[in-house]
Design an enzyme around this catalytic site. Structure first.
Site, PDB file in Angstrom:
ATOM      1  CB  CYS A 121      33.523  39.195  38.653  1.00 33.27           C
ATOM      2  SG  CYS A 121      35.059  40.141  38.617  1.00 33.27           S
ATOM      3  CG  HIS A 163      32.497  42.686  43.289  1.00 30.24           C
ATOM      4  ND1 HIS A 163      31.976  41.427  43.089  1.00 30.24           N
ATOM      5  CD2 HIS A 163      33.331  42.905  42.236  1.00 30.24           C
ATOM      6  CE1 HIS A 163      32.486  40.913  41.972  1.00 30.24           C
ATOM      7  NE2 HIS A 163      33.303  41.798  41.437  1.00 30.24           N
ATOM      8  CD  GLU A 164      34.111  46.363  40.726  1.00 28.41           C
ATOM      9  OE1 GLU A 164      35.306  46.206  40.389  1.00 28.41           O
ATOM     10  OE2 GLU A 164      33.180  45.716  40.222  1.00 28.41           O
ATOM     11  CG  HIS A 167      38.575  43.430  41.573  1.00 26.40           C
ATOM     12  ND1 HIS A 167      38.995  42.233  41.041  1.00 26.40           N
ATOM     13  CD2 HIS A 167      37.245  43.519  41.294  1.00 26.40           C
ATOM     14  CE1 HIS A 167      37.970  41.621  40.460  1.00 26.40           C
ATOM     15  NE2 HIS A 167      36.895  42.379  40.608  1.00 26.40           N
TER      16      HIS A 167
END
Length: 201
Positions: A121, A163-164, A167
C-alpha cells in the site's frame, strides 16, 4: 489537502473528459499520500453527488501521484480527501491501457473462491503481506463522466478494487493480515507501529 481540492475545483468550469495522464513512473507525486498512523486514513469517505471537472481534475492528479509513487491503485482518503473516488491501473506497463476511475463504487457480489496474495500500500510503503480476499467480484460505479457502469473483475484487478474500496471505509490492508507475528515484524522494519492497526474481526 482540503485546499488542494478547492484549487482543483477552480481549474475548469467546462464539462470535458479527463486528459490522458502519462504512466511514466518518475518524479514526485503531486499530492501528499498520507501514511499509517494519520487519522484521515481511518475516516469514512462520502459519496460524490455531482461528477464535474473538479472530480475529473482530482482523478487526474491522483493518477499522476499513483504512477509517480509506483502504485497500481489510489483512493481519495489516502490524499486526505473524504470522497468515494478510486483510480486503478493494474496494466501500468501498457501505455495504451486505460486506467479505471471509479466513483461511488459498490460491490454487488463476491465470488465464493478465496485467495491469499501479497499486498502492499502506498500509505504503508515497504510493507508487503498476504491477505485473503474473494478472487472475483461484481460492482457498480460511476465513471469520470458520471455515467453508471457495471463490471465483473477477477485476479489482481478484483484484489486491487477491494483493497482500494477498503480505504473508503477507513480500513487498511494490514487490518486484514492474520499473521500478527509477520505483521509486527514488517511494520517495525519500516518504522510503523502495530498500535495503528485495527484488526478486522
Amino acid at each position: 489537502m482540503a485546499n488542494n481540492f478547492s484549487q482543483l475545483a477552480r481549474k475548469s468550469k467546462t464539462n470535458s473528459p479527463i486528459e490522458k495522464v502519462s504512466k511514466e513512473q518518475t518524479g514526485t507525486p503531486s499530492l501528499e499520500i498520507y501514511k499509517l498512523g494519520d487519522d484521515v486514513l481511518r475516516e469514512n469517505a462520502k459519496r460524490i453527488s455531482k461528477v464535474d471537472n473538479s472530480i475529473r481534475n482530482l482523478a487526474k492528479d491522483m493518477l499522476q501521484s499513483m504512477y509517480a509513487a509506483k502504485g497500481i491503485g489510489l483512493a481519495a482518503p489516502q490524499i486526505g480527501i473524504k470522497k468515494e473516488l478510486l483510480v486503478i491501473d493494474v496494466n501500468f506497463e501498457d501505455a495504451a491501457a486505460e486506467p479505471l476511475i471509479l466513483i461511488n463504487p459498490e460491490i454487488t457480489d463476491y465470488g465464493t473462491t478465496l485467495n491469499s496474495y501479497e499486498e502492499g500500500c502506498l500509505s504503508i510503503p515497504g510493507v508487503y503481506l498476504n491477505v485473503v480476499r474473494p478472487s472475483t467480484i461484481k460492482l457498480r460505479f460511476r465513471d469520470e463522466m458520471g455515467r453508471p457502469r457495471k463490471m465483473k473483475a477477477d485476479g489482481l484487478l478484483a484484489r486491487c478494487i477491494q483493497h482500494e474500496m477498503d480505504h473508503l471505509n477507513g480500513v487498511l490492508f494490514v487490518d486484514r493480515v492474520t499473521s500478527k507475528e509477520d505483521l509486527n515484524k514488517e511494520l517495525i522494519k519500516e518504522g510503523f507501529h502495530q498500535k495503528d492497526v485495527i484488526p478486522i474481526k
